[in-house]
Design a protein around this motif. Structure first.
Motif, PDB file in Angstrom:
ATOM      1  N   UNK A   1      -6.891 -26.908   2.842  1.00  0.00           N
ATOM      2  CA  UNK A   1      -6.286 -26.054   3.530  1.00  0.00           C
ATOM      3  C   UNK A   1      -6.977 -24.544   3.686  1.00  0.00           C
ATOM      4  N   UNK A   2      -7.331 -24.085   2.639  1.00  0.00           N
ATOM      5  CA  UNK A   2      -7.941 -22.669   2.336  1.00  0.00           C
ATOM      6  C   UNK A   2      -9.404 -22.888   2.912  1.00  0.00           C
ATOM      7  N   UNK A   3     -10.042 -23.840   2.739  1.00  0.00           N
ATOM      8  CA  UNK A   3     -11.359 -24.007   3.358  1.00  0.00           C
ATOM      9  C   UNK A   3     -11.566 -23.937   4.813  1.00  0.00           C
ATOM     10  N   UNK A   4     -10.560 -24.853   5.483  1.00  0.00           N
ATOM     11  CA  UNK A   4     -10.541 -24.628   6.850  1.00  0.00           C
ATOM     12  C   UNK A   4      -9.881 -23.413   7.387  1.00  0.00           C
ATOM     13  N   UNK A   5      -8.985 -22.600   6.648  1.00  0.00           N
ATOM     14  CA  UNK A   5      -8.314 -21.390   7.439  1.00  0.00           C
ATOM     15  C   UNK A   5      -9.710 -20.362   7.136  1.00  0.00           C
TER      16      UNK A   5
ATOM     17  N   UNK B   1     -25.048 -15.304   3.285  1.00  0.00           N
ATOM     18  CA  UNK B   1     -24.431 -15.856   2.118  1.00  0.00           C
ATOM     19  C   UNK B   1     -23.307 -16.564   2.406  1.00  0.00           C
ATOM     20  N   UNK B   2     -22.392 -16.141   3.593  1.00  0.00           N
ATOM     21  CA  UNK B   2     -21.212 -16.790   3.626  1.00  0.00           C
ATOM     22  C   UNK B   2     -21.503 -18.240   4.363  1.00  0.00           C
ATOM     23  N   UNK B   3     -22.594 -18.381   5.290  1.00  0.00           N
ATOM     24  CA  UNK B   3     -22.892 -19.671   5.974  1.00  0.00           C
ATOM     25  C   UNK B   3     -23.353 -20.509   4.556  1.00  0.00           C
ATOM     26  N   UNK B   4     -23.866 -20.193   3.738  1.00  0.00           N
ATOM     27  CA  UNK B   4     -24.436 -20.983   2.619  1.00  0.00           C
ATOM     28  C   UNK B   4     -23.032 -21.461   1.787  1.00  0.00           C
ATOM     29  N   UNK B   5     -22.169 -20.379   1.767  1.00  0.00           N
ATOM     30  CA  UNK B   5     -21.009 -20.869   1.017  1.00  0.00           C
ATOM     31  C   UNK B   5     -20.396 -21.876   1.380  1.00  0.00           C
ATOM     32  N   UNK B   6     -20.120 -21.728   3.021  1.00  0.00           N
ATOM     33  CA  UNK B   6     -19.591 -22.819   3.678  1.00  0.00           C
ATOM     34  C   UNK B   6     -20.159 -24.338   3.793  1.00  0.00           C
ATOM     35  N   UNK B   7     -21.428 -24.276   3.686  1.00  0.00           N
ATOM     36  CA  UNK B   7     -22.408 -25.390   3.986  1.00  0.00           C
ATOM     37  C   UNK B   7     -22.263 -26.178   2.639  1.00  0.00           C
ATOM     38  N   UNK B   8     -22.392 -25.315   1.425  1.00  0.00           N
ATOM     39  CA  UNK B   8     -22.440 -26.043   0.272  1.00  0.00           C
ATOM     40  C   UNK B   8     -20.997 -26.033  -0.611  1.00  0.00           C
ATOM     41  N   UNK B   9     -20.136 -25.394  -0.184  1.00  0.00           N
ATOM     42  CA  UNK B   9     -19.096 -25.207  -0.838  1.00  0.00           C
ATOM     43  C   UNK B   9     -17.727 -26.075  -0.316  1.00  0.00           C
ATOM     44  N   UNK B  10     -17.991 -27.078   0.653  1.00  0.00           N
ATOM     45  CA  UNK B  10     -16.734 -27.890   1.204  1.00  0.00           C
ATOM     46  C   UNK B  10     -16.165 -28.701   0.046  1.00  0.00           C
TER      47      UNK B  10
ATOM     48  N   UNK C   1     -19.897 -27.015  14.726  1.00  0.00           N
ATOM     49  CA  UNK C   1     -20.304 -28.498  14.701  1.00  0.00           C
ATOM     50  C   UNK C   1     -20.256 -28.762  13.440  1.00  0.00           C
ATOM     51  N   UNK C   2     -20.688 -28.083  12.445  1.00  0.00           N
ATOM     52  CA  UNK C   2     -20.651 -28.553  10.967  1.00  0.00           C
ATOM     53  C   UNK C   2     -19.279 -28.553  10.670  1.00  0.00           C
ATOM     54  N   UNK C   3     -18.410 -27.722  10.920  1.00  0.00           N
ATOM     55  CA  UNK C   3     -16.924 -27.828  10.776  1.00  0.00           C
ATOM     56  C   UNK C   3     -15.978 -29.050  11.493  1.00  0.00           C
TER      57      UNK C   3
END
Length: 137
Positions: A50-54, A26-35, A75-77
């Protein structure tokens, strides 16, 4: 979205690595769709970088012990920072300060295979017109 990403960052900061590893999908999904969606003139979306990157840095550092999945998320980041944040000097400065620099200080060997991409990113930042961006690079 800003409050949600800040809460996610706080949760990842306080959680132990084993706890984060239990919630990888679920965390991977949040980071892939919530950018953050960076639109012209949207200052709030710029601040969410800032909060997304941290939070993303903590996710990369705590969630993965093996190299395969960690490399994919990293790589996605880096793609997010290079493509989405590069156009706006404020967002790129926040990406450097809260994303790339903490990764370089905590886990330099994680970025060693991507030295060329990171060096190009920092070289472009050091040649920029924004003094904050240049100082961080």
């Amino acid at each position: 979205r800003f409050v949600g990403l800040d809460a996610l960052h706080l949760m990842l900061d306080r959680a132990m690595a084993v706890e984060v590893q239990n919630f990888i999908p679920p965390l991977k999904h949040v980071f892939s769709t919530g950018s953050p969606l960076l639109l012209q003139g949207d200052d709030v979306a710029c601040l969410t970088v800032a909060t997304y990157s941290a939070a993303h840095v903590l996710f990369v550092l705590k969630a993965f012990l093996d190299g395969g999945r960690r490399v994919e998320v990293l790589d996605d980041f880096l793609h997010f920072g290079n493509v989405h944040c590069r156009a706006n000097s404020m967002t790129f400065g926040l990406f450097l300060e809260f994303g790339l620099l903490p990764l370089l200080t905590r886990e330099v060997m994680l970025l060693a295979p991507r030295f060329r991409e990171v060096a190009e990113l920092l070289l472009q930042a050091s040649e920029g017109a924004n003094a904050f961006e240049v100082l961080i690079a």
